[in-house]
Write an enzyme that holds these catalytic residues in place. Structure first.
Site, PDB file in Angstrom:
ATOM      1  N   LYS A  25       0.859  -1.191   0.000  1.00 56.53           N
ATOM      2  CA  LYS A  25       0.000   0.000   0.000  1.00 56.53           C
ATOM      3  C   LYS A  25       0.891   1.235   0.000  1.00 56.53           C
ATOM      4  CE  LYS A  25      -2.357   2.876   3.232  1.00 56.53           C
ATOM      5  NZ  LYS A  25      -1.662   3.939   2.599  1.00 56.53           N
ATOM      6  N   GLU A  82       9.887   0.594  10.595  1.00 54.24           N
ATOM      7  CA  GLU A  82      10.905   1.614  10.469  1.00 54.24           C
ATOM      8  C   GLU A  82      10.187   2.931  10.730  1.00 54.24           C
ATOM      9  OE1 GLU A  82      12.982   3.780   7.531  1.00 54.24           O
ATOM     10  OE2 GLU A  82      13.043   4.282   9.667  1.00 54.24           O
ATOM     11  N   CYS A 118      13.220  10.297   8.007  1.00 50.28           N
ATOM     12  CA  CYS A 118      13.099   9.719   9.338  1.00 50.28           C
ATOM     13  C   CYS A 118      14.407   9.869  10.118  1.00 50.28           C
ATOM     14  CB  CYS A 118      12.711   8.255   9.236  1.00 50.28           C
ATOM     15  SG  CYS A 118      13.519   7.404   7.881  1.00 50.28           S
ATOM     16  N   GLU A 144       9.242  14.551  16.892  1.00 52.55           N
ATOM     17  CA  GLU A 144       9.654  14.570  15.489  1.00 52.55           C
ATOM     18  C   GLU A 144       8.787  15.565  14.726  1.00 52.55           C
ATOM     19  OE1 GLU A 144       8.892  11.023  13.148  1.00 52.55           O
ATOM     20  OE2 GLU A 144      10.844  11.206  12.176  1.00 52.55           O
TER      21      GLU A 144
END
Lengths: 514, 498
Positions: free
Chosen positions: B189, B265, B299, B396
């Protein structure tokens, strides 16, 4: 300087043009020794195919100098794994794109059927190069735990440098691929000597390597003879490693020369007298077929040929007629015919050697069940080819030449046995240890045999078929080192350990530890 | 068969399919739903793509399972799988520009970078794993002579893969390459913000000769299609790259359904440490690159910079200069480095963080506002004098916002650097390599850069400590994520104990 080329008119109508020179620095040129040449013969017809440059000691020196320079400037640690992989991948593609031409060239030079050369030799060779292309960026060292805060210990897996490679005439293209694949993937430069009986396909492979993008000097090919070119490679003070496939006798000389010169690393893939053991529980028809394949494939010119057959006494009388029938069932003759299974032996010398073994077999009391001499039914030009009848000797015993020595032809020595212990003892009673086969439907027996047989490759319920991903090599006098699979990279690299101090200060004088 | 005809600002053209890709065919969502994908540079809709529901996931999984049992997995030897991946890599390389154009239009990243980096690395990654396809070897293990024991490295089966929007093409390659090489089949996806480039890859997958059902790709939303994947009873493993928040859900869903294998991840708040003996100019450039590359949407972005006090002022001057000099604007301009952020939502989130930073008393050295124009631009922003427990220091942000602090005591600095729920990456700048290595070893992060930032290679593993994830991608290590180890014990002579 314009490179000399020759065009060979193949029986199929294809015109095959190949360079004929010594291949150094991505160029073909005449031999430094007065432009000397030698002839390549079509062993199926006895006719000369062409003349090509014959390398000399000076050519070897030039090749090594070229490879050393390339190693220091554009290959080895000066190249990235990605670059090496890209060139190898491209080469594999080019080989596949030229499969038919390479196969016909191989067949004309070696005598093997064209369809086999194309569908087995060439296809597997491209696969081999591709296998090592995929390994080029996966040659990894390790980091090894030490005292934290003091030092970092790690290994670097580095190429050896300039590798001399000497290959035989039974599978010219395939032996070429097996050698160059791991060597080049690991960052070495190569000086290759093809066999004098089959120098042609290597020239075409070298030509394709230019198109594949290998920088000059990474691969150099010096055609010629063992006595001077091969010898020069084995003795060369600036070659870091020699890899040789061929006879045990020559292998000894290579190793002795390596020891006497600069102690270069040596890997050898030598002869064999491989046993095939058929137990009573085996699928009889299958065992017969595989045993036939094991000795007749490639005209018996296979280092792993299953040349000693041991059949359990309880099935011997059923087994032999089927085996004999098999030896009469295949087509021999024109390598360009799509139905031909057995072509000619590679040369007159080889044919005569095999025939003299056959005579020895007769003289020493073994019984000829089928065959027993030269094959003379070739029509037209094939009447002059170097063919041998597929031959079975029964009643064979240790002490007979045909049992103890490698014949390298379509000649099978058969004996009976009673017990598994006896089979093991008979099978292992040889100086060689390259291949072995066991046929049995008793899985525990198969496991016991796989463990007991002293051979680098053991086939259970099959024979002779190899895989690029599976290691291959000999025990005992059949050689040292392994080709194919990931293990082959070990033979072309050396491990450097690095002890990297980043936190330890040294007191002086050294304090005594209590 | 619905398609989008795209004309790019640089004159390039492309036609992209917008239906779901199942069994190498394009099929509409079963309920006919579609959703819009937006060009973040203009804020305008590019077009509609199919929106997958749980039912579509069912269909994809069935196709994948059938392929696994008949035309992939152990039915196709490793070297054949490798050849197909090589072919795919070749096709990618022949179409870099088209892929980069699509990526840039859908994601907003600079087209020059999308071509030189993203699309090119896709080919490299595919090629790397192609080389592993026939080398995922088990072992024979000597125990004693009563038995023969060995391991087989088998594929897991049907793998669900959910990828993010920051590097759509690259994340696609990182996922399918090791999975396919090891013989698995995939239901993937894409992120709802960036569905297009994957659909172009699907054309190449069919062209390369990869059998139908081996790779199935659906566009759709996380809470529907993503959740369906995480919960599916016939998916054997799920791999997710995205936020830590969603990662938790995926893992929970996996646990509550069939205990499928999970690799994650996730996010990061990676520290970048500059010692006083660093090459100052060079370190400042790397630090800028570490946070501003891809508009901070990495990331592993180096979003916390710690500078040794002696060089702090000087360093900050250079950092400011470099950040201000980064060309920003239209991603289709050859010189652009900074494009827009991916979406309105992301722009809002980043701006909310910036506002909270200001409220918390941090100083805005540069930026701190939206960019100009129609797109979702945010100005490169440097915060100083930051409270270490504030949101901008701990959470983040995923934007071009860096939080800079000075340090004096190295031990204290290490404590602060490691004081994070995350552990994805870190960096150390120092001319003293011994010092750098010593520090690198003490940082709790899956990737530590010494004297560089954001340098990854297909051959080297990547993944997170702590809440930054589970498992490693890239390198040989990724094979483990897609391998089931079977131990086989063959009895030779052991009598039954009874």
């Amino acid at each position: 300087m314009a490179s000399a080329k020759v065009t060979i008119n193949s029986p199929s109508g294809l015109k095959i043009t190949i360079p004929t020179g010594i291949f150094i620095d991505n160029e073909f040129r005449p031999s430094l020794q007065g432009g000397q040449t030698f002839e390549s013969v079509n062993p199926a017809t006895g006719k000369t195919l062409c003349s090509i440059a014959r390398g000399s000691v000076s050519d070897v020196d030039a090749a090594v100098a070229s490879s050393r320079k390339a190693y220091k400037t554009v290959w080895g640690k000066k190249s990235t794994p990605g670059q090496r992989a890209a060139a190898l991948f491209k080469w594999a593609e080019l080989i596949e794109a030229n499969a038919q031409e390479l196969a016909e060239l191989e067949s004309l030079d070696n005598g093997k059927p064209v369809w086999m050369a194309r569908d087995f030799d060439v296809a597997d060779s491209a696969g081999c190069i591709r296998y090592y292309a995929g390994l080029a960026d996966k040659i990894e060292g390790k980091t090894i735990e030490q005292v934290e805060g003091e030092k970092l210990a790690f290994t670097r897996v580095e190429p050896l440098g300039v590798c001399g490679q000497i290959i035989p005439w039974n599978y010219p293209i395939q032996m070429f691929a097996w050698k160059v694949g791991p060597a080049l993937a690991a960052g070495n430069c190569v000086v290759m000597k093809p066999a004098e009986q089959t120098p042609l396909s290597a020239l075409r492979l070298a030509e394709l390597s230019i198109e594949a993008g290998f920088p000059p000097g990474v691969l150099n090919v010096v055609n010629g003879f063992g006595a001077d070119v091969g010898d020069a490679i084995a003795k060369h003070m600036d070659i870091d490693k020699v890899a040789f496939t061929g006879s045990t006798a020559t292998g000894r000389r290579i190793m002795a020369s390596a020891a006497a010169s600069n102690l270069k690393k040596v890997t050898l893939e030598l002869g064999g007298k491989s046993p095939v053991v058929v137990f009573e529980s085996a699928d009889l028809d299958q065992a017969v077929n595989w045993a036939t394949m094991g000795i007749l494939y490639n005209q018996g010119q296979d280092c792993t040929a299953g040349s000693r057959l041991f059949v359990q006494d309880s099935i011997y009388e059923k087994f032999m007629p089927k085996l004999i029938a098999n030896f009469k069932a295949h087509k021999i003759g024109d390598p360009f015919h799509p139905d031909t299974f057995q072509g000619s032996q590679v040369s007159k010398v080889q044919q005569e050697r095999i025939l003299s073994y056959i005579e020895a077999g007769k003289a020493e009391g073994a019984k000829v069940e089928v065959g027993g001499g030269a094959w003379t039914e070739g029509a037209g030009e094939f009447a002059n080819g170097f063919f041998v009848q597929p031959t079975i000797f029964s009643g064979c015993k240790k002490g007979m030449k045909i049992v103890d020595e490698e014949i390298f032809g379509p000649v099978l020595a058969v004996a009976k046995f009673s017990t598994e212990e006896e089979a093991i003892q008979l099978a292992n009673d040889t100086a060689y240890g390259l291949g072995a086969g066991v046929f049995s439907n008793d899985s525990r027996q198969c496991m016991r045999m796989a463990s007991a047989l002293e051979a680098g490759t053991v086939w259970v319920n099959s024979y002779v078929a190899l895989s690029n991903a599976v290691p291959f090599g000999g025990m005992k006098a059949s050689g040292m080192g392994r080709e194919l699979g990931v293990d082959a990279i070990k033979e072309y690299t050396q491990v450097k350990a690095v002890h990297y101090n980043y936190g330890e200060d040294l007191d002086w004088p050294l304090p005594a530890k209590l | 068969m619905p398609t989008l005809n795209l004309t790019f600002p640089n004159g390039g053209k492309s036609t992209v399919n917008t239906d779901l890709f199942i069994n190498n065919k394009w099929v509409p969502a079963l309920d006919g739903k579609t959703f819009a994908t937006i060009n973040p540079t203009t804020g305008k809709e590019i077009g509609q793509v199919a929106e997958a529901s749980a039912k579509d996931i069912d269909v994809a999984v069935k196709a994948a399972r059938a392929a696994y049992e008949t035309s992939w997995g152990e039915k196709v030897p490793g070297f054949e799988r490798g050849k197909l991946l090589l072919k795919l890599a070749e096709i990618v390389e022949a179409n870099l520009e088209e892929l980069a154009n699509i990526e840039s239009l859908d994601n907003g990243k600079a087209v020059a970078i999308a071509k030189a980096f993203d699309a090119s690395e896709v080919a490299a990654c595919l090629r790397y794993y192609a080389g592993w396809a026939d080398k995922n070897q088990g072992k024979t293990i000597e125990v004693n002579d009563t038995k023969f024991t060995y391991t087989r490295h088998e594929p897991i089966g049907v793998c669900g893969q959910i990828i993010p929007w920051n590097f759509p093409l690259l994340m696609f390659a990182w996922k399918i390459a090791p999975a396919l090489a090891t013989g698995n089949v995939v239901v993937l996806k894409t992120a709802e913000q960036t569905p297009l480039s994957a659909y172009k890859m699907c054309e190449f997958i069919a062209q390369a000769g990869i059998p139908p059902g081996v790779v199935n790709v659906v566009s759709g939303f996380g809470p529907v299609a993503g959740a369906a994947i995480a919960k599916h009873m016939d998916i054997d493993k799920v791999a997710f790259t995205g936020s830590t928040l969603v990662g938790r859900n995926i893992m929970k869903n996996a646990a509550e359904t069939n205990l499928k294998k999970v690799t994650l991840e996730l996010g990061g708040k990676s520290p970048n440490i500059i010692f006083k003996d660093a090459d100052l100019e060079v370190a400042a450039k790397w630090a800028a690159f570490g946070i501003m590359f891809n508009m901070g949407q990495c990331c592993c972005a180096g979003s916390r910079v710690y500078v040794e006090e002696e060089i702090y002022d000087q360093f900050m001057e250079v950092l400011e200069k470099v950040c201000k000099s980064l060309p920003k604007g239209d991603p289709f301009q050859a010189s652009t480095f900074l494009g827009p952020q991916i979406s309105q939502l992301q722009q809002d989130r980043i701006m909310a963080y910036i506002d909270s930073g200001k409220k918390d008393g941090a100083k805005v050295r540069i930026g701190g506002s939206k960019g100009s124009g129609d797109g979702y631009f945010v100005e490169p922003t440097i915060f100083t004098d930051v409270n270490p427990d504030s949101k901008i220091a701990r959470e983040e942000i995923f934007g071009p916002v860096v939080v800079c602090s000075k340090f004096k005591d190295e031990a204290d600095l290490l404590r602060i650097a490691n004081d994070s729920m995350y552990g994805l990456a870190a960096a150390v700048f120092s001319r003293d390599v011994s010092r750098a290595i010593g520090t690198a070893h003490k940082l709790n992060a899956g990737t530590v850069w010494v004297n560089c930032y954001n340098q990854l290679n297909s051959q080297v593993p990547f993944g997170g400590y702590k809440a930054s994830g589970i498992g490693r991608e890239l390198g040989e290590y990724a094979l483990t994520n897609y391998t089931n180890v079977k131990a086989v014990h063959v009895n030779l002579t052991i009598p039954c104990p009874l």
